[in-house]
Design a protein around this motif. Sequence first.
Motif, PDB file in Angstrom:
ATOM      1  N   TYR A   1       0.839  -1.187   0.000  1.00  0.00           N
ATOM      2  CA  TYR A   1       0.000   0.000   0.000  1.00  0.00           C
ATOM      3  C   TYR A   1       0.882   1.247   0.000  1.00  0.00           C
ATOM      4  CZ  TYR A   1      -3.345  -3.501   1.589  1.00  0.00           C
ATOM      5  OH  TYR A   1      -4.125  -4.619   1.707  1.00  0.00           O
TER       6      TYR A   1
ATOM      7  N   ARG B   1      -2.895   3.641  -2.991  1.00  0.00           N
ATOM      8  CA  ARG B   1      -2.929   2.774  -4.166  1.00  0.00           C
ATOM      9  C   ARG B   1      -2.132   1.512  -3.875  1.00  0.00           C
ATOM     10  NH1 ARG B   1      -3.986   5.273  -9.217  1.00  0.00           N
ATOM     11  NH2 ARG B   1      -2.521   3.861 -10.218  1.00  0.00           N
ATOM     12  N   PRO B   2      -2.551   0.358  -4.421  1.00  0.00           N
ATOM     13  CA  PRO B   2      -1.763  -0.865  -4.276  1.00  0.00           C
ATOM     14  C   PRO B   2      -0.613  -0.880  -5.279  1.00  0.00           C
ATOM     15  CG  PRO B   2      -3.716  -1.333  -5.559  1.00  0.00           C
ATOM     16  CD  PRO B   2      -3.812   0.121  -5.151  1.00  0.00           C
TER      17      PRO B   2
ATOM     18  N   THR C   1      -5.218   0.859  -9.239  1.00  0.00           N
ATOM     19  CA  THR C   1      -6.198   1.943  -9.130  1.00  0.00           C
ATOM     20  C   THR C   1      -6.326   2.402  -7.686  1.00  0.00           C
ATOM     21  OG1 THR C   1      -7.421   1.030 -10.987  1.00  0.00           O
ATOM     22  CG2 THR C   1      -8.595   2.578  -9.555  1.00  0.00           C
ATOM     23  N   ALA C   2      -6.438   3.692  -7.495  1.00  0.00           N
ATOM     24  CA  ALA C   2      -6.590   4.233  -6.147  1.00  0.00           C
ATOM     25  C   ALA C   2      -7.834   3.661  -5.478  1.00  0.00           C
ATOM     26  CB  ALA C   2      -6.672   5.747  -6.197  1.00  0.00           C
ATOM     27  N   TYR C   3      -7.695   3.350  -4.203  1.00  0.00           N
ATOM     28  CA  TYR C   3      -8.851   2.889  -3.429  1.00  0.00           C
ATOM     29  C   TYR C   3      -9.867   4.022  -3.299  1.00  0.00           C
ATOM     30  CZ  TYR C   3      -6.087  -1.186  -2.129  1.00  0.00           C
ATOM     31  OH  TYR C   3      -5.346  -2.341  -2.166  1.00  0.00           O
ATOM     32  N   ALA C   4     -11.115   3.660  -3.111  1.00  0.00           N
ATOM     33  CA  ALA C   4     -12.166   4.657  -2.934  1.00  0.00           C
ATOM     34  C   ALA C   4     -11.843   5.571  -1.760  1.00  0.00           C
ATOM     35  CB  ALA C   4     -13.511   3.955  -2.709  1.00  0.00           C
ATOM     36  N   ASN C   5     -12.192   6.833  -1.891  1.00  0.00           N
ATOM     37  CA  ASN C   5     -11.936   7.787  -0.816  1.00  0.00           C
ATOM     38  C   ASN C   5     -12.702   7.412   0.442  1.00  0.00           C
ATOM     39  OD1 ASN C   5     -10.437   9.300  -2.645  1.00  0.00           O
ATOM     40  ND2 ASN C   5     -12.188  10.596  -3.187  1.00  0.00           N
TER      41      ASN C   5
ATOM     42  N   TRP D   1      -8.339  -0.123   8.162  1.00  0.00           N
ATOM     43  CA  TRP D   1      -7.880  -0.371   6.798  1.00  0.00           C
ATOM     44  C   TRP D   1      -7.930  -1.857   6.494  1.00  0.00           C
ATOM     45  CZ3 TRP D   1      -7.072   2.279   2.512  1.00  0.00           C
ATOM     46  CH2 TRP D   1      -6.448   1.643   1.448  1.00  0.00           C
TER      47      TRP D   1
ATOM     48  N   ASP E   1      -7.814  -3.353   2.724  1.00  0.00           N
ATOM     49  CA  ASP E   1      -7.903  -3.125   1.283  1.00  0.00           C
ATOM     50  C   ASP E   1      -8.893  -2.022   0.973  1.00  0.00           C
ATOM     51  OD1 ASP E   1      -5.967  -4.921   0.450  1.00  0.00           O
ATOM     52  OD2 ASP E   1      -7.370  -6.587   0.420  1.00  0.00           O
ATOM     53  N   GLY E   2      -8.880  -1.002   1.786  1.00  0.00           N
ATOM     54  CA  GLY E   2      -9.765   0.140   1.631  1.00  0.00           C
ATOM     55  C   GLY E   2     -10.063   0.784   2.972  1.00  0.00           C
TER      56      GLY E   2
END
Length: 377
Positions: A17, A31-32, A49-53, A89, A91-92
């Motif tokens: 991360y 982002r991963p 892809t960036a994780y959701a805010n 946290w 994965d998001g």
Amino acid sequence: MITIGNSACNKPFTPLYFAVAVSNSPRVVVRPVTRPSYSDSGVPPTIGTAYANPATLPPTTGFGVAFNSQNNVIVVSCNSSPRVRAYPWADGFGTAFANPATLPAVGSAYSVAFNNHAVDQVVIITNSTSPHIEAYRFSSTTGWGTKYSAATAAANPTASYNVQFQSDDGGILMSRSNLSGSQLYFYVWTYGSGFGTQTTSDPFPPSDPGFGGSISPTNDTVFATGFSSPYVKAYPYTPVGSLGTVYANPSTLPPRPMRGVTASQDGKLVVVGGQAASISGEAPFFKVYAFTPGTGWGTAFADNWSVTYGGPIQTYCPTISPDKSFAGLALTSNVDNVYMVALYSTTGYPQQTFTSYSTSSSFTTVGDQSQSTFSSR
């Protein structure tokens, strides 16, 4: 501040991360990052892809960001109330934890760090106003706990852009500009009772506005950066706060003033980050060195990569992943870039090649004093 997750040699990497605190909404971006294996040295990392805010954003400019040792909590520090925001946290982002019952002091919270214990967790925050350094108990399930009594206010410095625990959690290092006060501040730390004796050190002269300092994860070396030659120094270290005779300078010095420094988990790789003027293609604003605890500086790795940027650029807190696969740098200026540098090679350690991977299209404006971090294991 940058932190990277766990991985295994010659096996598929679990996601790492990469988090950046930014000045514009959403204030924090994660982002991963994955790469197939050490054996595939020619394969670049994949920046996902960036994780959701988060549903509840940090209120204003994000300055510091940190994962806990279990990678199940992320904390962001910012420049207005409540000055810190913590999220589960997995994965998001999860639902933001309730704010601390007693908020940090008024002012900008510039940097944030967790201790290394999985259960008896502590969050340290540095602030632009007195008492300048504050600590809280923390639980991964319930969030913020009791605020510790502050360190002696009369001895505290002004704003700090880097703070860290020793790897054994027995001490804390806070580094700052030494134009008014010392550059390095060490505190004895005891879980349950908090701050103890303070010790200070000035690796660079009082006229030097150097900001950087860090303790090697091996707890045997302290590094400091400055604006005057040699730009980076290393000292044998005895916890808490005792520096030995400075090691001989690197044979190849950094090319310019340096602001931040960090060492790999084994203490054998050191990244220093600094600033560059607004000249496209100017000499690197960071340098990577081999280092041997007890002996000192080794080879400076070749700058065999190029980058075009505006400026000025500065980086306060470069970082290295625990497995030494990546270094990360948040370029804190109007260029709005974050760079990752791969440190892997076909010959294993020490890594011999750099490749820059710009993630500028993936992040909003970074902003001054912004930090980035990889997850911690």
